[in-house]
Design an enzyme around this catalytic site. Structure first.
Site, mmCIF file in Angstrom:
data_model
loop_
_atom_site.group_PDB
_atom_site.id
_atom_site.type_symbol
_atom_site.label_atom_id
_atom_site.label_comp_id
_atom_site.label_asym_id
_atom_site.label_seq_id
_atom_site.Cartn_x
_atom_site.Cartn_y
_atom_site.Cartn_z
ATOM 1 N NE ARG A 74 -3.535 -0.197 2.857
ATOM 2 C CZ ARG A 74 -3.984 -0.678 4.032
ATOM 3 N NH1 ARG A 74 -3.519 -0.206 5.170
ATOM 4 N NH2 ARG A 74 -4.886 -1.635 4.057
ATOM 5 N NE ARG A 143 -2.041 1.656 9.823
ATOM 6 C CZ ARG A 143 -2.860 0.647 9.527
ATOM 7 N NH1 ARG A 143 -3.626 0.705 8.457
ATOM 8 N NH2 ARG A 143 -2.926 -0.412 10.290
ATOM 9 C CE LYS A 207 -5.956 -0.712 11.538
ATOM 10 N NZ LYS A 207 -6.888 -1.285 10.566
ATOM 11 C CE LYS A 209 -7.374 3.274 9.447
ATOM 12 N NZ LYS A 209 -8.513 2.512 8.908
ATOM 13 C CB CYS A 430 -13.896 -3.676 2.054
ATOM 14 S SG CYS A 430 -14.558 -5.310 2.394
ATOM 15 C CB CYS A 436 -9.388 -9.458 3.072
ATOM 16 S SG CYS A 436 -9.435 -8.906 4.778
ATOM 17 C CB CYS A 479 -12.051 -1.914 5.117
ATOM 18 S SG CYS A 479 -11.076 -2.859 6.299
#
Ligand code: SRM
Ligand code: SF4
Length: 555
Positions: A74, A143, A207, A209, A430, A436, A479
């Site tokens: 990514r 992120r 994470k 964001k 997603c 996934c 997601c």
């Protein structure tokens, strides 16, 4: 916290020698297509995930072969921006090293899937030559910073958009591991240069964001982020940002301690360095107070709720040495992409094609990948990615518009975009299967076909032009942000979805579960009934989300 309570990932991070672990050795091991579990956790901080082809698990197991491992990478693209030559580079890297499909994500960046181990290094080298990297796009760290995508919506979009890159830079890890492992940089002699006052050796608990929204369009769903900045513009001048904390959309089926939460606005900070200071301070609060034993409860939203908003605001003020002002007024009215041609205040042109679920490939419907390559090869359009999984061909001069329009017409993109139904253009799905590992059900491979069955139901009630925001994810991690859609599908098991209703148009209200575990037939029956009710009972100008909220959830 005593070391005994730390989660396994916390131990891996601390023992990793600045996120190096044994990734280098693991890459050289030709006996397996995989790397060790510890290194998989560290690899995420370098922007990659180990995956396997889930469609082929059974077949491989029968033949006693190991799973068909590959990696997803990514990119870090603050605010989702690429120059045309960078798009060309990504196009070729995708063709040579991955499945070839380029996926625009819900966080304005690009993913490539299916890289085998030996292709990772060449991919990162090629990206680096194009001035691109994948640092910190995954892992317990800040992120990809996202920003409202549409430059024509504000004359000061450029000024606001620049914050995405500044924040991304501010929040980068200090370790040189990425450069050493993937780009053969010499190991630094003095480890002091790697000291990281923000992340230390433990990084964040989870994470993190950050998003920048520019009212009135909430196209990036700013409140779904750990930290949302809402630009406050007065008399065409950026005054500063309202700061919202504690957004996060994931839940876990059967774990009532987990929940989706929209970020809460705690106040206003003036534009400039003080904004950056506040962002940094908020990340340090999460670093110091976030849950490091239970990863399910480690996001900032849980830290905020455990300590309370008053405490949180005071702690930010203490760390920045300044009182946060009370929030300034703002209003979101929408959160969509502007398909087709648009012009900005300087007379530059923008074309947004419809890219279904962000998947860029040449398929039987449309040669999107070839078309975008041809546009990039003119060198006359930048590429801007949106939080709705689309791309904007951007900053096109008047004199170049006709040539680009011709390419788009010749490749069928104009037709494809014009003909896509309103509901399809408002859809997000997603990735889910087959890559996934967390998917319980299909999403992007199935949603287009389900939409084809939903379209006639809307037509039946004359609702085909209603702007209804509809989203699907293959599991409750969210997601595709289904919890703030007007119609949200959340996978529970193969072929089964919870149906959520009642989100608003602006992304400021979470929806709720309306029916659980529906199969396709039941989904279509439910929607048929709901559309009929909407047609018969809606108030004047009432959106579908507001209607279902009023009808089913308002006491
Ligand atoms: Fe996500 C994990 C794909 C946006 C919440 N997400 C994953 C992984 C990496 C699965 C994994 O951990 O192994 C998925 C990779 C699938 C694949 O094969 O590519 C994945 N997430 C995506 C993308 C590609 C969806 C898409 O189709 O566009 C989006 C990439 C964003 C990016 O460019 O960085 C993506 N993920 C989101 C969002 C939406 C957003 O950020 O606006 C969310 C909900 C918001 C939030 O974070 O609360 C989201 N993803 C998660 C979670 C749940 C986190 C949590 O708090 O529990 C996971 C699982 C995890 O982290 O353990 C996850
Ligand atoms: Fe995978 Fe679930 Fe995210 Fe979809 S929502 S990409 S199934 S983790």
């Amino acid at each position: 916290m005593s070391d005994n309570n730390l989660s396994q990932v916390e131990r891996i991070k601390m023992a990793s020698d600045g996120l190096r672990g044994t990734i280098k050795q693991g890459l050289e091991d030709e006996i397996t297509g995989a790397i060790s579990e510890e290194d998989q956790a560290l690899l995420k901080f370098h922007g990659m995930y180990q995956q396997d082809d889930r469609d082929r698990r059974d077949e491989r197991a029968e033949k006693k072969l190991e799973r068909l491992y590959s990696f997803m990478i990514r990119l870090r693209l603050p605010g989702g921006f690429l120059k045309p030559e960078q798009w060309i580079a990504v196009h070729h890297v995708a063709g040579e090293n991955s499945t070839g499909v380029i996926k625009i994500t819900t966080r304005q960046t690009l993913q490539l899937h299916g890289l085998i181990k030996s292709k990772i290094k060449p991919t990162i080298k090629a990206f680096s030559e194009a001035h691109l990297d994948s640092i910190a796009t995954c892992g317990d760290i800040n992120r990809n910073v996202i920003c409202a995508a549409h430059p024509m919506q504000s004359p000061i979009h450029t000024e606001i958009h620049a914050y995405a890159a500044r924040i991304s830079e501010l929040m980068m890890p200090k370790t040189r591991a990425y450069y050493e492992i993937w780009l053969d940089e010499e190991k630094l002699a003095d480890k002091k240069d790697e000291e990281d006052p923000l992340y230390q050796n433990r990084y964040l608990p989870r994470k993190f964001k950050i998003a920048i929204g520019i009212p009135p369009n909430n196209d990036i769903d700013v409140l779904g982020n750990d930290l949302g900045l809402i630009a406050i513009i007065e008399n065409n001048e950026l005054k500063g940002f309202n700061i919202a904390v504690g957004g996060g959309l994931s839940t876990t089926h059967g774990n009532p301690a987990t929940y989706a939460r929209l970020a809460s606005v705690i106040g206003f900070v003036p534009a400039g360095d003080i904004t950056l200071k506040a962002i940094y301070a908020i990340a340090t609060i999460q670093r110091d107070f976030g849950n490091r034993s239970d990863r399910k409860l480690a996001r900032l939203k849980y830290t905020v709720d455990r300590h309370g908003l008053v405490w949180f605001k005071e702690e930010v003020e203490r760390r920045i040495g300044l009182a946060i002002e009370k929030p300034r007024p703002y209003q979101f009215t929408d959160r969509k992409d502007y398909y087709g041609w648009q012009k900005n205040h300087e007379g530059l042109w923008y074309y947004t094609p419809f890219v279904e679920n962000g998947r860029i490939l040449d398929d039987e419907k449309v040669p999107m990948k070839s078309a975008l390559l041809a546009v990039a090869q003119t060198g006359k359009a930048n590429f801007r990615f949106t939080g709705n999984q689309n791309v904007i061909l951007a900053e096109i001069n008047e004199k170049d518009k006709a040539a680009i329009n011709k390419i788009l017409r010749d490749f069928g993109i104009l037709d494809h975009t014009e003909k896509a139904s309103t509901i399809r253009k408002n859809s997000i799905a997603c990735v889910a299967l087959n890559t996934c590992p967390l998917a319980l059900a299909e999403a992007q491979r199935y949603f287009p076909a389900l939409i084809t069955k939903i379209e006639p139901l809307l037509n039946k009630y004359g609702l085909q032009n209603e702007d209804i925001i509809i989203r699907m994810t293959g599991c409750p991690n969210g997601c595709g942000r289904p919890y703030i859609a007007e119609i949200g599908f959340v996978g529970t098991a193969y072929g089964h979805y919870n149906l959520h209703l009642g989100g608003d148009h602006e992304g400021t209200r979470l929806n709720k579960i309306y029916k659980e575990n529906l199969e396709e037939k039941a989904i279509l029956e439910e929607l048929d009934g709901l559309f009929r009710l909407f047609k018969e009972e809606r108030a004047a100008n009432e959106n579908f989300g507001d209607f279902t909220y009023r009808k089913f959830f308002q006491s």
